[in-house]
Write a protein that holds these residues in place. Structure first.
Motif, PDB file in Angstrom:
ATOM      1  N   PRO A  21       0.792  -1.229   0.000  1.00  0.00           N
ATOM      2  CA  PRO A  21       0.000   0.000   0.000  1.00  0.00           C
ATOM      3  C   PRO A  21       0.826   1.282   0.000  1.00  0.00           C
ATOM      4  N   ILE A  22       2.072   1.193   0.428  1.00  0.00           N
ATOM      5  CA  ILE A  22       2.952   2.350   0.519  1.00  0.00           C
ATOM      6  C   ILE A  22       4.240   2.010  -0.221  1.00  0.00           C
ATOM      7  N   ARG A  23       4.747   2.919  -0.993  1.00  0.00           N
ATOM      8  CA  ARG A  23       5.983   2.677  -1.744  1.00  0.00           C
ATOM      9  C   ARG A  23       7.091   2.219  -0.789  1.00  0.00           C
ATOM     10  N   GLY A  24       7.692   1.091  -1.126  1.00  0.00           N
ATOM     11  CA  GLY A  24       8.786   0.562  -0.314  1.00  0.00           C
ATOM     12  C   GLY A  24       8.349  -0.242   0.898  1.00  0.00           C
ATOM     13  N   LYS A  25       7.044  -0.452   1.057  1.00  0.00           N
ATOM     14  CA  LYS A  25       6.518  -1.197   2.215  1.00  0.00           C
ATOM     15  C   LYS A  25       5.669  -2.376   1.754  1.00  0.00           C
ATOM     16  N   MET A  26       5.691  -3.425   2.539  1.00  0.00           N
ATOM     17  CA  MET A  26       4.850  -4.594   2.301  1.00  0.00           C
ATOM     18  C   MET A  26       3.939  -4.773   3.516  1.00  0.00           C
ATOM     19  N   GLN A  27       2.662  -5.027   3.267  1.00  0.00           N
ATOM     20  CA  GLN A  27       1.706  -5.280   4.347  1.00  0.00           C
ATOM     21  C   GLN A  27       1.265  -6.731   4.273  1.00  0.00           C
ATOM     22  N   VAL A  28       1.368  -7.416   5.408  1.00  0.00           N
ATOM     23  CA  VAL A  28       0.952  -8.812   5.488  1.00  0.00           C
ATOM     24  C   VAL A  28      -0.151  -8.917   6.530  1.00  0.00           C
ATOM     25  N   MET A  38       6.074  -3.714   6.831  1.00  0.00           N
ATOM     26  CA  MET A  38       7.529  -3.727   6.934  1.00  0.00           C
ATOM     27  C   MET A  38       8.164  -3.227   5.651  1.00  0.00           C
ATOM     28  N   PRO A  39       9.415  -2.773   5.739  1.00  0.00           N
ATOM     29  CA  PRO A  39      10.095  -2.330   4.526  1.00  0.00           C
ATOM     30  C   PRO A  39      10.452  -3.529   3.646  1.00  0.00           C
ATOM     31  N   ILE A  40      10.252  -3.397   2.345  1.00  0.00           N
ATOM     32  CA  ILE A  40      10.614  -4.508   1.462  1.00  0.00           C
ATOM     33  C   ILE A  40      12.125  -4.671   1.375  1.00  0.00           C
ATOM     34  N   SER A  41      12.871  -3.692   1.842  1.00  0.00           N
ATOM     35  CA  SER A  41      14.324  -3.815   1.853  1.00  0.00           C
ATOM     36  C   SER A  41      14.775  -4.980   2.743  1.00  0.00           C
ATOM     37  N   ALA A  42      13.886  -5.445   3.634  1.00  0.00           N
ATOM     38  CA  ALA A  42      14.204  -6.612   4.466  1.00  0.00           C
ATOM     39  C   ALA A  42      14.239  -7.893   3.637  1.00  0.00           C
ATOM     40  N   PHE A  43      13.644  -7.846   2.454  1.00  0.00           N
ATOM     41  CA  PHE A  43      13.594  -9.003   1.565  1.00  0.00           C
ATOM     42  C   PHE A  43      14.055  -8.586   0.172  1.00  0.00           C
ATOM     43  N   PRO A  44      15.359  -8.622  -0.106  1.00  0.00           N
ATOM     44  CA  PRO A  44      15.872  -8.191  -1.406  1.00  0.00           C
ATOM     45  C   PRO A  44      15.218  -8.893  -2.597  1.00  0.00           C
TER      46      PRO A  44
END
Length: 90
Positions: A21-28, A38-44
């Motif tokens: 929903p937010i650029r650079g973020k993943m919602q689970v 969480m930031p998608i940077s946690a999962f390259p």
């Protein structure tokens, strides 16, 4: 009389929905009601998935993945319980 235990100690986390929903973020969203952003940077590997393809996730072995991804992201990784995490490569 049973003692009430608060929290999620005896709950197996099951993923219900994934969105970005937010650029650079993943919602689970989990079936038990928890929502983790969480930031998608946690999962390259997720960061490499094109934006238009990210909505095409699916469940495999309790985790999530995409057709163009070689990694399965497990609930334990998202929640930070690495002791229970077993890495599966598809």
């Amino acid at each position: 009389m049973k003692k009430q235990i608060d929290g999620y100690w005896n709950v197996t986390p099951r993923i219900k929905d994934v969105s970005f929903p937010i650029r650079g973020k993943m919602q689970v969203v989990f079936y038990d009601g928890r929502i983790i952003i969480m930031p998608i940077s946690a999962f390259p590997s997720i960061k490499k998935i094109p934006m238009k393809e990210r909505k095409n996730w699916y469940l495999i072995g309790g985790g999530i993945t995409w057709d163009c991804c070689t990694e399965v992201i497990h609930p334990e990784q998202i929640l930070g319980n690495y002791a229970l995490y077993n890495h599966d490569v598809i």
